[in-house]
Enzyme design. Structure first.
Site, PDB file in Angstrom:
ATOM      1  N   ASP A 100      62.549 -95.257  30.639  1.00 28.14           N
ATOM      2  CA  ASP A 100      62.084 -94.587  29.415  1.00 28.14           C
ATOM      3  C   ASP A 100      62.686 -93.194  29.292  1.00 28.14           C
ATOM      4  O   ASP A 100      63.177 -92.810  28.244  1.00 28.14           O
ATOM      5  CB  ASP A 100      60.540 -94.528  29.354  1.00 28.14           C
ATOM      6  CG  ASP A 100      59.892 -93.879  30.584  1.00 28.14           C
ATOM      7  OD1 ASP A 100      60.596 -93.593  31.574  1.00 28.14           O
ATOM      8  OD2 ASP A 100      58.669 -93.675  30.548  1.00 28.14           O
ATOM      9  N   ASP A 103      64.023 -87.246  33.800  1.00 34.13           N
ATOM     10  CA  ASP A 103      63.625 -85.835  33.779  1.00 34.13           C
ATOM     11  C   ASP A 103      64.264 -85.126  34.972  1.00 34.13           C
ATOM     12  O   ASP A 103      65.387 -84.641  34.868  1.00 34.13           O
ATOM     13  CB  ASP A 103      62.096 -85.758  33.779  1.00 34.13           C
ATOM     14  CG  ASP A 103      61.588 -84.334  33.681  1.00 34.13           C
ATOM     15  OD1 ASP A 103      62.402 -83.401  33.548  1.00 34.13           O
ATOM     16  OD2 ASP A 103      60.359 -84.138  33.732  1.00 34.13           O
ATOM     17  N   PHE A 152      57.404 -82.043  27.155  1.00 37.63           N
ATOM     18  CA  PHE A 152      56.803 -83.327  27.487  1.00 37.63           C
ATOM     19  C   PHE A 152      56.595 -84.146  26.226  1.00 37.63           C
ATOM     20  O   PHE A 152      56.085 -83.653  25.224  1.00 37.63           O
ATOM     21  CB  PHE A 152      55.463 -83.102  28.189  1.00 37.63           C
ATOM     22  CG  PHE A 152      55.041 -84.266  29.037  1.00 37.63           C
ATOM     23  CD1 PHE A 152      55.570 -84.455  30.297  1.00 37.63           C
ATOM     24  CD2 PHE A 152      54.123 -85.186  28.549  1.00 37.63           C
ATOM     25  CE1 PHE A 152      55.187 -85.534  31.074  1.00 37.63           C
ATOM     26  CE2 PHE A 152      53.728 -86.270  29.324  1.00 37.63           C
ATOM     27  CZ  PHE A 152      54.269 -86.445  30.582  1.00 37.63           C
ATOM     28  N   ARG A 165      50.453 -94.420  25.279  1.00 45.05           N
ATOM     29  CA  ARG A 165      51.590 -95.338  25.339  1.00 45.05           C
ATOM     30  C   ARG A 165      51.716 -96.173  24.065  1.00 45.05           C
ATOM     31  O   ARG A 165      52.796 -96.610  23.702  1.00 45.05           O
ATOM     32  CB  ARG A 165      51.437 -96.302  26.531  1.00 45.05           C
ATOM     33  CG  ARG A 165      51.615 -95.661  27.886  1.00 45.05           C
ATOM     34  CD  ARG A 165      51.780 -96.737  28.949  1.00 45.05           C
ATOM     35  NE  ARG A 165      51.517 -96.256  30.294  1.00 45.05           N
ATOM     36  CZ  ARG A 165      52.397 -95.618  31.073  1.00 45.05           C
ATOM     37  NH1 ARG A 165      53.601 -95.369  30.630  1.00 45.05           N
ATOM     38  NH2 ARG A 165      52.070 -95.235  32.283  1.00 45.05           N
TER      39      ARG A 165
HETATM   40  P1  IMP Z   1      61.911 -88.049  36.976  1.00 41.17           P
HETATM   41  O1  IMP Z   1      61.736 -88.766  38.288  1.00 41.17           O
HETATM   42  O2  IMP Z   1      61.507 -86.602  37.078  1.00 41.17           O
HETATM   43  O3  IMP Z   1      63.274 -88.210  36.373  1.00 41.17           O
HETATM   44  O4  IMP Z   1      60.863 -88.636  35.983  1.00 41.17           O
HETATM   45  C1  IMP Z   1      60.991 -89.884  35.482  1.00 41.17           C
HETATM   46  C2  IMP Z   1      59.647 -90.439  35.113  1.00 41.17           C
HETATM   47  O5  IMP Z   1      58.700 -89.417  34.807  1.00 41.17           O
HETATM   48  C3  IMP Z   1      59.790 -91.263  33.888  1.00 41.17           C
HETATM   49  O6  IMP Z   1      59.908 -92.608  34.236  1.00 41.17           O
HETATM   50  C4  IMP Z   1      58.516 -90.991  33.144  1.00 41.17           C
HETATM   51  O7  IMP Z   1      57.563 -91.972  33.481  1.00 41.17           O
HETATM   52  C5  IMP Z   1      58.008 -89.676  33.624  1.00 41.17           C
HETATM   53  N1  IMP Z   1      58.289 -88.603  32.645  1.00 41.17           N
HETATM   54  C6  IMP Z   1      59.192 -87.623  32.737  1.00 41.17           C
HETATM   55  N2  IMP Z   1      59.179 -86.834  31.656  1.00 41.17           N
HETATM   56  C7  IMP Z   1      58.242 -87.357  30.845  1.00 41.17           C
HETATM   57  C8  IMP Z   1      57.762 -86.994  29.524  1.00 41.17           C
HETATM   58  O8  IMP Z   1      58.210 -86.032  28.871  1.00 41.17           O
HETATM   59  N3  IMP Z   1      56.800 -87.785  29.018  1.00 41.17           N
HETATM   60  C9  IMP Z   1      56.270 -88.866  29.673  1.00 41.17           C
HETATM   61  N4  IMP Z   1      56.693 -89.241  30.888  1.00 41.17           N
HETATM   62  C10 IMP Z   1      57.665 -88.484  31.474  1.00 41.17           C
HETATM   63 MG    MG Z   2      57.451 -93.631  33.978  1.00 41.73          MG
END
Ligand code: IMP
Ligand code: MG
Length: 175
Positions: A100, A103, A152, A165
């Site tokens: 999705d 980040d 976010f 969701r």
């Molecule tokens: P990462 O491991 O920091 O890259 O984060 C990835 C996961 O964090 C994604 O699969 C999302 O589930 C969640 N995530 C990161 N940013 C957001 C956001 O802005 N909204 C909702 N979920 C997020």
């Molecule tokens: Mg996620």
């Protein structure tokens, strides 16, 4: 539903998402027209994006899911826990990971290596959203739906503590 959206402002409309998904599907269809790749959706966030995307591609495919957890509220915990592994045998198969949002990159970095350990033929990564200023990966993200700022976002599968969701499109939290 109206009360649900009280503290949210619309960010990316369903029309813009649909148009972008058509584009992504066309791009994937050029690459995979002669293959039967395996889509691996990262749960829970990618379930709506994945279901819309697979109905727009023009090649046969298989579908599996993997689940990790790293977030608590709007903060990453920095720890990745594998909640559910894939069930299909992906050895020598072409794999398309569907996320999705990327980040910090922690989740996709962990999952890319994990899936690579099963020796697929190749791995493509598709993400609906990317906060590119927040991550630095040593492999390519093949398809990015939208580059966004570091705020976010929720809706269209993405949650805040499992809520929101079901919203039809993408929203930002009001400050
Ligand atoms: P990462 O491991 O920091 O890259 O984060 C990835 C996961 O964090 C994604 O699969 C999302 O589930 C969640 N995530 C990161 N940013 C957001 C956001 O802005 N909204 C909702 N979920 C997020
Ligand atoms: Mg996620």
């Amino acid at each position: 539903m109206n009360k649900l959206k009280n503290n949210l402002s619309k960010y990316i409309s369903i029309d813009d998402i649909s148009i972008r998904i058509e584009g992504i599907a066309a791009q994937l269809s050029e690459i995979f027209y002669d293959d039967i790749p395996i889509f691996i959706g990262i749960l829970n966030g990618s379930f709506i994006f994945l279901s819309d995307l697979i109905r727009k591609v023009n090649f046969e495919c298989e579908i599996d899911f993997i689940k990790v957890a790293s977030y608590d509220g709007i903060e990453t915990t920095g720890k990745i826990i594998l909640d559910k592994d894939i069930n299909l045998d992906i050895k020598n198969k072409r794999v398309i990971i569907v996320e999705d949002i990327i980040d910090s990159g922690l989740t996709i970095n962990y999952l890319y290596k994990h899936i690579l350990s099963y020796n697929p033929k190749d791995i493509s990564i598709v993400t609906l959203l990317s906060k590119k200023d927040n991550y630095n990966l040593n492999f390519d993200i093949d398809v990015i739906g939208f580059e966004i700022t570091t705020e976010f976002v929720v809706g269209y599968g993405l949650d805040l503590n499992q809520r929101f969701r079901q919203l039809d499109c993408l929203y930002k939290l009001k400050p």
